[in-house]
Scaffold this motif. Structure first.
Motif, PDB file in Angstrom:
ATOM      1  N   ILE A 184       0.863  -1.180   0.000  1.00  0.00           N
ATOM      2  CA  ILE A 184       0.000   0.000   0.000  1.00  0.00           C
ATOM      3  C   ILE A 184       0.898   1.228   0.000  1.00  0.00           C
ATOM      4  CG2 ILE A 184      -0.159   0.026   2.534  1.00  0.00           C
ATOM      5  CD1 ILE A 184      -2.991   1.179   2.234  1.00  0.00           C
ATOM      6  N   MET A 185       0.518   2.241  -0.740  1.00  0.00           N
ATOM      7  CA  MET A 185       1.303   3.477  -0.782  1.00  0.00           C
ATOM      8  C   MET A 185       0.388   4.650  -1.110  1.00  0.00           C
ATOM      9  SD  MET A 185       3.477   2.566  -4.242  1.00  0.00           S
ATOM     10  CE  MET A 185       3.700   0.849  -3.764  1.00  0.00           C
ATOM     11  N   THR A 186       0.854   5.830  -0.778  1.00  0.00           N
ATOM     12  CA  THR A 186       0.116   7.045  -1.095  1.00  0.00           C
ATOM     13  C   THR A 186       0.650   7.618  -2.401  1.00  0.00           C
ATOM     14  OG1 THR A 186      -0.173   7.524   1.248  1.00  0.00           O
ATOM     15  CG2 THR A 186      -0.504   9.348  -0.290  1.00  0.00           C
ATOM     16  N   PRO A 187      -0.218   7.945  -3.364  1.00  0.00           N
ATOM     17  CA  PRO A 187       0.258   8.487  -4.640  1.00  0.00           C
ATOM     18  C   PRO A 187       1.082   9.747  -4.441  1.00  0.00           C
ATOM     19  CG  PRO A 187      -2.075   7.943  -4.763  1.00  0.00           C
ATOM     20  CD  PRO A 187      -1.684   7.820  -3.323  1.00  0.00           C
ATOM     21  N   SER A 188       2.149   9.889  -5.202  1.00  0.00           N
ATOM     22  CA  SER A 188       3.002  11.075  -5.137  1.00  0.00           C
ATOM     23  C   SER A 188       2.763  11.958  -6.352  1.00  0.00           C
ATOM     24  CB  SER A 188       4.476  10.671  -5.082  1.00  0.00           C
ATOM     25  OG  SER A 188       5.311  11.815  -5.117  1.00  0.00           O
ATOM     26  N   ALA A 189       2.756  13.257  -6.122  1.00  0.00           N
ATOM     27  CA  ALA A 189       2.644  14.227  -7.221  1.00  0.00           C
ATOM     28  C   ALA A 189       3.988  14.845  -7.543  1.00  0.00           C
ATOM     29  CB  ALA A 189       1.648  15.318  -6.849  1.00  0.00           C
ATOM     30  N   LEU A 190       5.042  14.411  -6.842  1.00  0.00           N
ATOM     31  CA  LEU A 190       6.370  14.973  -7.054  1.00  0.00           C
ATOM     32  C   LEU A 190       7.060  14.351  -8.258  1.00  0.00           C
ATOM     33  CD1 LEU A 190       7.742  14.928  -3.381  1.00  0.00           C
ATOM     34  CD2 LEU A 190       6.920  16.922  -4.664  1.00  0.00           C
ATOM     35  N   PRO A 191       7.953  15.084  -8.924  1.00  0.00           N
ATOM     36  CA  PRO A 191       8.807  14.460  -9.941  1.00  0.00           C
ATOM     37  C   PRO A 191       9.614  13.331  -9.289  1.00  0.00           C
ATOM     38  CG  PRO A 191       8.993  16.848 -10.011  1.00  0.00           C
ATOM     39  CD  PRO A 191       8.236  16.522  -8.767  1.00  0.00           C
ATOM     40  N   GLU A 192       9.958  12.320 -10.054  1.00  0.00           N
ATOM     41  CA  GLU A 192      10.676  11.180  -9.478  1.00  0.00           C
ATOM     42  C   GLU A 192      12.000  11.607  -8.838  1.00  0.00           C
ATOM     43  OE1 GLU A 192      10.318   7.115 -11.296  1.00  0.00           O
ATOM     44  OE2 GLU A 192       9.776   8.322 -13.038  1.00  0.00           O
ATOM     45  N   ALA A 193      12.661  12.593  -9.413  1.00  0.00           N
ATOM     46  CA  ALA A 193      13.946  13.039  -8.876  1.00  0.00           C
ATOM     47  C   ALA A 193      13.815  13.609  -7.469  1.00  0.00           C
ATOM     48  CB  ALA A 193      14.568  14.073  -9.802  1.00  0.00           C
TER      49      ALA A 193
END
Length: 504
Positions: free
Chosen positions: A206-215
């Motif tokens: 389970i994880m929370t979606p990220s809106a950050l660039p992968e870097a």
């Protein structure tokens, strides 16, 4: 982009250009690591490059990804490239790439690798945060979930899960106003006992979606959300974490379902995740109506014997240990519910590429009675699911087919024909038609004499079934929606419901 009803086929380019850096007799595999001192026996040209699997069990080559939108009848509607700087797939790894729509229909998700195209041995590499020093592949790459929104925006969520192996499927769900990602896969490519991070990073996550660039992302340790142990069925304990080698994943009526169909540990069958703790006395049971989806991980429950068990075998499905599997056993992969009492299960076949020159066929695949599309019906009186029949007509199980541009004749390394044959089905989706029938779309699995048969060009097929039938209809037959091509392999398929909706 506005699109009429259709299915989005997840298609991967097969790396026709090859990997020029691999030179037969010179390149050490994996390059730069000196893993076991293995030297390439084949150059980088596709598909001959996969003969290197015979000297490097971790061999693989990453490739770009594309989403192809097509109508239910196979007419092209456009192609969406997945940004290769963010995510790639790997050949000949063959189990990842399932497509799933989110619970609200707004996101299409799948999981793969964070690496550059044409990189070797990524699919068995560690993840950066979970290093297994016994893994023969020394490099490390994150895995990541890709999500494509209904307005065409890509986001990628990195994870340290599935170190040494691969994530296979991902789905987003909105719970109490917040999105969560649930994934399925396997971990580990080293010796036993496995490091804590590998055990935590297997199976369900389970994880929370990220809106950050992968870097800008810094994923922490894996966050397992479910686990199954064969001791629940009264069997002797297996290797820690190896019972959770999951392949398929679906979310239906607020319940997460998983499949296991490979490996010699655990049970190859259908599972569901139970958040009530009451659904499966004896390891097998039925979901509790209204049970909530999980919103937290169970990492804190890890002990020397594994994670706490909160998953069940769906009652009526097999409970026989995988170590006893034969060519005639079940190898479930994709699952699709037509309604609460009808479940279709894709069986990928045993992967046995035994070939008879006399019959001109792959004999185990041709003889299978379980591979293909299984229809299961819930029997309320018995309180369990029962197999109604298995659809195989038109799949041509075990019969080799020729792909334009792909090699023919005998592969001198394996002494078997290059030409692949259908062995069963992997990822599936479907729709209920107005006349009471259902149409199911499936990605075929293959067997062949290729250096690694998982890299073979395969097909997208479909069949229409009488939803109410409980005995095998003789007239029903699979037809090919997208034929096998030299430059692509189909990974997953997702149906876009409704007409004239804004999707992708």
């Amino acid at each position: 982009m506005r699109q009429r009803t259709g299915i989005a086929a997840f298609v991967t380019a097969a790396g026709v250009a090859g990997v020029p850096d691999i030179v037969a007799g010179q390149t050490v595999l994996p390059p730069g690591s000196g893993s076991a001192g293995a030297t390439a026996i084949a150059g980088g040209d596709y598909p001959y490059v996969f003969n290197n699997d015979t000297v490097d069990a971790s061999f693989g080559v990453t490739s770009r990804l594309y989403l192809k939108q097509i109508t239910p009848w196979g007419q092209p509607q456009g192609t969406i490239p997945v940004p290769s700087g963010d995510l790639v797939t790997s050949f000949s790894s063959k189990s990842e790439g399932a497509l799933n729509l989110s619970s609200d229909g707004k996101y299409l998700s799948f999981i793969d690798y964070v690496a550059a195209p044409d990189t070797v041995d990524v699919s068995n590499a560690n993840t950066p945060g979970v290093i297994d020093t016994t893994n023969p592949v020394s490099a490390a790459y994150y895995r990541a979930v890709a999500s494509l929104s209904e307005n065409g925006k890509w986001t990628f969520t990195e994870t340290n899960a599935y170190s040494g192996n691969n994530g296979r499927a991902a789905v987003e769900a909105k719970v109490n106003g917040k999105y969560y990602i649930y994934t399925a896969g396997n971990a580990g490519n080293g010796s036993n006992p496995q490091p804590t991070g590998v055990v935590l990073g297997a199976g369900t996550q389970i994880m929370t979606p990220s809106a950050l660039p992968e870097a800008d992302q810094t994923p922490g340790q894996p966050t397992p959300v479910g686990s199954f142990n064969v001791t629940q069925l009264g069997d002797k304990a297996d290797k820690v974490g190896k019972d959770d080698n999951f392949r398929g994943l679906t979310l239906y009526n607020g319940v997460l379902y998983y499949t296991k169909g490979s490996g010699s540990n655990g049970v190859n069958t259908i599972y569901f995740l139970d958040t009530t703790g009451t659904a499966c006395p004896g390891g097998s049971g039925l979901p509790v109506a209204g049970a909530p989806l999980p919103t937290s991980d169970i990492a804190s429950t890890l002990t020397a014997t594994g994670l706490a068990s909160n998953m069940c075998v769906l009652k009526g499905f097999p409970t026989v240990l995988a170590k006893s599997a034969t060519d005639a056993s079940d190898y479930p992969f994709g699952i699709w519910f037509a309604n609460p009492t009808t479940l279709y299960v894709a069986d990928e076949g045993a992967g046995d590429n035994a070939y008879s020159s006399a019959s001109g066929s792959y004999t185990a695949a041709a003889a299978s009675t379980t591979a293909g599309l299984q229809k299961w019906v819930y029997n309320a009186t018995a309180g369990q699911w029962q197999l109604a029949y298995t659809l195989q007509n038109g799949l041509g199980l075990g019969t080799p087919y020729t792909v334009p541009g792909y090699p023919t004749g005998i592969n001198s390394v394996t002494s078997l024909p290059w030409s692949p044959a259908t062995d069963g089905l992997r990822n599936i989706t479907g729709r209920v038609n107005r006349d009471g029938s259902v149409t199911i779309y499936g990605v075929t699995s293959t067997v062949s004499g290729g250096g690694d048969q998982g890299a073979d060009p395969n097909k997208l097929v479909a069949i229409t079934d009488n939803l109410g039938a409980t005995s095998l209809p003789a007239s029903e037959r699979f037809f090919t929606v997208v034929p096998a091509r030299y430059d692509q392999v189909v990974r997953g398929v997702s149906f876009t419901p409704g007409t004239d909706h804004d999707h992708f």
